[in-house]
Design a protein around this motif. Structure first.
Motif, short mmCIF file in Angstrom:
data_model
loop_
_atom_site.label_atom_id
_atom_site.label_comp_id
_atom_site.label_asym_id
_atom_site.label_seq_id
_atom_site.Cartn_x
_atom_site.Cartn_y
_atom_site.Cartn_z
N ARG A 177 -7.52 10.42 -3.96
CA ARG A 177 -8.35 9.44 -4.67
C ARG A 177 -7.83 9.23 -6.09
O ARG A 177 -7.76 8.10 -6.59
N ARG A 200 -4.71 7.12 -5.94
CA ARG A 200 -5.05 5.70 -5.79
C ARG A 200 -5.46 5.10 -7.14
O ARG A 200 -5.02 4.00 -7.51
N GLU A 252 -12.31 6.03 4.98
CA GLU A 252 -12.63 4.98 4.02
C GLU A 252 -11.61 4.95 2.89
O GLU A 252 -11.15 3.87 2.48
N THR A 260 -8.92 1.89 1.78
CA THR A 260 -8.77 1.29 0.45
C THR A 260 -7.35 1.46 -0.07
O THR A 260 -6.80 0.54 -0.71
N THR A 275 -5.15 -1.07 1.67
CA THR A 275 -5.42 -2.42 1.19
C THR A 275 -4.77 -2.66 -0.17
O THR A 275 -4.15 -3.71 -0.40
N VAL A 276 -4.93 -1.70 -1.06
CA VAL A 276 -4.32 -1.84 -2.39
C VAL A 276 -2.80 -1.87 -2.28
O VAL A 276 -2.12 -2.67 -2.93
N ALA A 295 -10.01 -0.85 8.60
CA ALA A 295 -11.29 -1.47 8.24
C ALA A 295 -12.14 -1.73 9.48
O ALA A 295 -13.36 -1.52 9.47
N SER A 306 -15.89 -2.28 8.38
CA SER A 306 -16.00 -2.77 7.01
C SER A 306 -15.51 -4.22 6.97
O SER A 306 -14.32 -4.48 6.78
N TYR A 332 -13.35 -5.23 3.73
CA TYR A 332 -11.94 -4.84 3.67
C TYR A 332 -11.14 -5.46 4.81
O TYR A 332 -9.94 -5.70 4.67
#
Length: 992
Positions: free
Chosen positions: A477, A480, A512, A516, A519-520, A545, A550, A553
């Motif tokens: 995390r 990211r 989750e 993310t 996606t980033v 996702a 989700s 996303y």
């Protein structure tokens, strides 16, 4: 009020302007005791009954003040006057953020709407700022508003950010903002210093620096205080001891024996404490307690912290008021001057100070438990003052949460840093904080990022990673977050950090978080032009996702994949993918905004200009409805600007740019707008000014160019075109050749126009423009000329793009040579380019440019008859389309050739849609429309402005005061939308 008549008159003059619809800010500075508060009070007492006063005062809570404290006080006045329902209704989409700021509005907000919480942290700040701006604008239509905030030297970061926003955003209101600060407290590094520097550059802001009184003014003030003419000896004494500071004059005159040297205090501290020391012990004890609470304290709070009886409190308070140390303001006691409070506070014994701080902390805890107001910042401050870290720590954590809920990210970050500083000195910090230290570091870094402190957020997340074991769940995390923060500050390196985060997640990490991160990462691949990797990664993000259900996303991942496919030439697949992203985003405001951003951009790049404008404006309307106009709304505004330019609607685009820039958008968003604004200045016919504007913002653009391919290509295009227009072929080539930096040129929608500009540079070099510009080294001339095959290869690789034929025709025309002539001289090639430019997908400025170049080619081969017809067509199109650069060049070419054209340089301006904006539409604005709103007197003033006269000289010529002339000048600038006096004269046609 001795010596302040001119300052009071100035405030009243500004109020008159505000009544007429011109919002203004007055910043009043001066040393302690100079009379800032007295001036404000006198101004407020004289306000007409139809003016609404909303006032607040900053609070002295050390280095971390309570967020929005003065703004809350001002808004609570409004709530009390009109009721919470009307306030929330007027705030529009910002009502939920406003209810978070003032928890007492929560019940009314729930009854009015069930709006969802803001989509993200950064959006919440924009919602609150815009909500307050809309609130003030709405109520100012009913009655003019004076919005007064005192003691900015104690201002909290959140309030300062809001004030900076309001100074730009209240453009259609009747709000006079009045701010005060103590100048000697704004030292190097104080956050107020850059704010004041910005204010000095804003023409709708005025600084008033209050000066010390002269000897004659001291005499006048002394006489008013003692009721008779003072002797010269008294004046000598008072003037020398006070140094002309009004408060010190009052204190000296108020002391017994002040009329001679005997009995006068020897030091400033003794002077400030003189009244205090003459009071009884009970009154002094009360004042010592009050001093710890601040400049202002409510009677109820004072009852809670004073250890005497109610009767003793009343007796001591009455004595302090009669002695002129305290004053009463409603239910509050305030020190007559902050300097007295500071002197008493400095006189406290250490044990006294700690005990009083503890009493305040306990009293605030009781009040917080019983009421709806958030007081954790005050509680934390006072427990720190009581040297009780164990109780200050959880209060700091709670205060951080409260600041975050109120979108005060800068304050939340400061409180997070305070808590981190206490972490190692309190027992069981994990239990007290409800989180581990690494999580607190991560949250604090996030708050720093949302507060605009990109470098500090990056430094803190790096420190957290240094302490975090790789197998800790926080590690991926934090990676990211580091990648996101790197991108925010315009630094490369996000992609490897995100790939490391995926590796650290492994097979069993949070689904989750993996979604993310993917996606980033897909978005970073897309932005950096690594399109195949962007598509593959977006597909993985979509699968993740869908696995955890989700839709948001899933929509974002589909969106990224679609844009990346389109950019590598699969346009139809990209458009279908975007529609699928819209379907997945249905009902999700954040994901829908991403759809509108990318869909409007792609439609522009493929030449569907009307559809691009429609999508961008639809998205912008929703961004306003969601209260995120300052973030997503700014991107959508910039997406509408380029297709509006292509459609020839320069003024409509200018209005969007002006509004968006007034919102003080963060970093990259502002770059997009500035790039468009400067490009328009160039094509509207002001190449020198465009170059000057570019120099002012180029350093910021350069940082974004490092990590965004589309920004790199679009800014390089503008820079190269400006260099060409100003004869700097070397600079033009340095920028244009960026299109060849990569073997496989990405993003054809941005690359094709830059390839055309590169061809223009080659043509200019071959045609001999370099000699006129002062010469170019032979080796560079050879390099430029030799680049044609590589550029053609890059052009061929983009053959599948919808607008390829258009740009290829212009590329060929720039380099085609008539027999025995130079590049760009083939009239037939330019005729073919003009035919392509007539297509609806072509930007409107290209057709007159192609006809101009065709006319030049016809002149070069001696066909004057054809040239005249072609140049006339170019001029007609340039005038009707507002393309000032082409209009000017056609007129120069025709004049040099002795061709008489209809509608030359002096024939008037092009008609354009909209109202215009400073710095963009000046060359295309209609003279008649620009001056229609001016009064007869303003037209007289405008003529004198064109002569170069100052306000004083204008006043002398028209037999009016210089201040009245200044008011007229301000009104003229506002009505014409001009940034300077010269621009106003030029816009109105009195200066050509």
């Amino acid at each position: 009020m001795v010596g302040r008549d001119a300052d009071l008159s100035r405030l009243n003059e500004r109020l008159d302007e505000v009544r007429a619809g011109a919002p203004f800010t007055v910043v009043i500075g001066g040393e302690a005791g100079i009379g800032k508060t007295r001036l404000i009070r006198e101004f407020q007492l004289g306000l007409p009954s139809d003016v609404r006063l909303l006032a607040g005062q900053c609070v002295d809570l050390g280095s971390v003040a309570a967020p929005y404290a003065p703004v809350k006080a001002a808004l609570r006045t409004l709530v009390a006057e009109v009721g919470p329902e009307r306030v929330l209704e007027a705030a529009g989409p910002g009502r939920s953020a406003l209810a978070a700021l003032l928890p007492e509005l929560a019940a009314a907000e729930t009854a009015i709407t069930a709006m969802a919480a803001p989509a993200g942290g950064g959006a919440a700040t924009g919602q609150l700022h815009e909500g307050i701006a809309v609130l003030l604008e709405t109520f100012s239509r009913e009655r003019p508003i004076v919005f007064a905030i005192e003691d900015l030297h104690w201002v909290d970061a959140a309030t300062l950010a809001l004030l900076r926003f309001l100074m730009r955003a209240l453009g259609s209101s009747r709000v006079l903002t009045v701010l005060t600060y103590r100048s000697e407290d704004v030292t190097r590094g104080h956050p107020l210093r850059p704010f004041l520097s910005e204010a000095e550059r804003d023409r709708w802001v005025e600084r008033l620096d209050l000066s010390r009184l002269t000897r004659a003014q001291v005499r006048k003030l002394t006489r008013s205080l003692i009721g008779e003419a003072p002797t010269d000896k008294v004046i000598d004494t008072v003037f020398s001891r006070s140094d002309g500071v009004p408060f010190f004059v009052e204190e000296l005159v108020g002391l017994d024996g002040c009329r001679d040297e005997s009995g006068l205090p020897d030091t400033l501290r003794e002077l400030l404490l003189a009244r205090y020391e003459r009071l009884s012990e009970g009154a002094q004890a009360l004042l010592r307690v009050v001093s710890v609470g601040g400049v202002r304290i409510s009677h109820a709070l004072l009852e809670a912290v004073f250890d005497g009886t109610a009767g003793e409190l009343d007796l001591a308070a009455r004595e302090s008021v009669l002695a002129g140390v305290l004053t009463i303001d409603g239910d509050d006691y305030t020190f007559r001057h902050a300097l007295v409070r500071e002197a008493i506070l400095a006189d406290l014994l250490p044990g006294e100070r700690a005990r009083f701080h503890a009493r305040y902390a306990e009293a605030y805890e009781t009040a917080a438990a019983a009421g709806t107001r958030r007081l954790a910042a005050e509680i934390s401050f006072h427990w720190l003052g009581a040297h009780d870290a164990a109780r200050a720590f959880p209060a700091a954590i709670q205060a951080m949460r409260e600041a975050r809920a109120a979108a005060a990210f800068a304050t939340a970050a400061q409180l997070g840093e305070r808590a981190l500083g206490l972490w190692d000195v309190v027992p069981d910090p994990v239990g007290a904080a409800g989180m581990v230290k690494l999580e607190l570091m991560g949250r604090t870094a996030s708050h720093l990022r949302n507060a605009g402190e990109g470098e500090r957020s990056l430094a803190l997340v790096k420190a957290a990673l240094a302490e975090c074991p790789r197998d800790d769940p926080q590690y991926p995390r934090l990676l990211r977050d580091k990648a996101v923060y790197l991108a925010n500050v315009g630094r490369p390196g996000s992609i490897p950090v995100l790939e490391d985060a995926l590796e650290a997640l492994g097979e069993h990490g949070s689904s989750e978080l993996r979604m993310t991160v993917l996606t980033v990462l897909a978005g970073r691949f897309m932005i950096e032009g690594r399109l195949d990797e962007a598509v593959d990664t977006a597909e993985r993000a979509l699968a993740a996702a869908l696995e955890i259900d989700s839709p948001r996303y899933a929509s974002i991942a589909t969106n990224v994949a679609a844009v990346s496919r389109a950019s590598r030439g699969e346009v139809e697949a990209g458009l279908r993918g975007l529609e699928r992203a819209r379907e997945l985003a249905e009902g999700d405001g954040s994901a829908l905004l991403r759809y509108w951003v990318n869909a409007s951009d792609l439609q522009f790049l493929v030449g569907n200009h009307h559809e691009a404008v429609r999508l961008a404006e639809a998205g912008l309307e929703q961004a306003r409805a969601q209260g995120v106009e300052r973030s997503s709304g700014v991107i959508l505004a910039s997406n509408a600007v380029d297709p509006l330019f292509a459609l020839g609607e320069w003024d409509r685009a200018a209005a969007l740019i002006e509004r968006a820039l007034a919102l003080d958008p963060p970093g990259p968003f502002g770059v997009y707008l500035q790039r468009a604004r400067i490009w328009a200045i160039l094509w509207l016919g002001e190449p020198v000014r465009a170059a000057e504007e570019l120099r002012g913002v180029r350093s910021v653009m350069t940082e974004i160019m490092k990590v965004e391919t589309q920004t790199r290509l679009s800014v390089s295009r503008v820079t190269a075109e400006i260099a060409l227009a100003n004869g700097d072929i070397a600079e033009a080539w340095r920028e244009a050749k960026r299109v060849l930096d990569r073997g496989d040129v990405p993003l054809p929608g941005y690359g094709l126009p830059l390839i055309w500009v590169a061809a223009r540079v080659i043509g200019a070099a071959r045609a001999g423009a370099v000699e006129r510009a002062g010469g170019l080294p032979d080796v560079l001339t050879a390099e430029i000329s030799a680049a044609e095959p590589e550029l053609r290869a890059a052009l061929d690789r983009m053959h599948g793009w919808p607008t390829h034929a258009l740009w290829a025709a212009f590329f060929d025309a720039e380099l085609a040579e008539a027999p025995g002539s130079t590049a760009g001289s083939d009239a037939a090639a330019w005729q073919a380019a003009a035919k392509e430019a007539a297509a609806p997908t072509a930007p409107g400025y290209l057709a007159p440019y192609a006809l101009l170049r065709q006319g030049e080619a016809e002149l070069a081969c001696g066909d004057r008859a054809s040239a005249k017809v072609t140049l006339q067509s170019a001029l007609d199109l340039a005038l009707s389309g507002g393309v000032g650069a082409v209009r000017d060049r056609v007129s120069r070419v025709a004049t040099a050739a002795g061709l008489a054209l209809e509608g030359g340089m002096g024939a008037g301006r092009a008609k354009t849609a909209g109202g215009g904006a400073p710095g963009i539409a000046g060359a295309a604005a209609s003279d008649d429309l620009a001056t229609a709103e001016l009064t007869a007197r303003e037209r007289q003033v405008l003529e004198l402005i064109a002569e170069g006269l100052s306000n004083r000289q204008i006043g002398e010529r028209l037999f009016i005061s210089g201040k009245t002339a200044s008011v007229h000048v301000s009104a003229i600038l506002r009505k014409l939308g001009a940034a300077t006096r010269t621009e106003a004269a030029y816009r109105a046609g009195v200066l050509r």
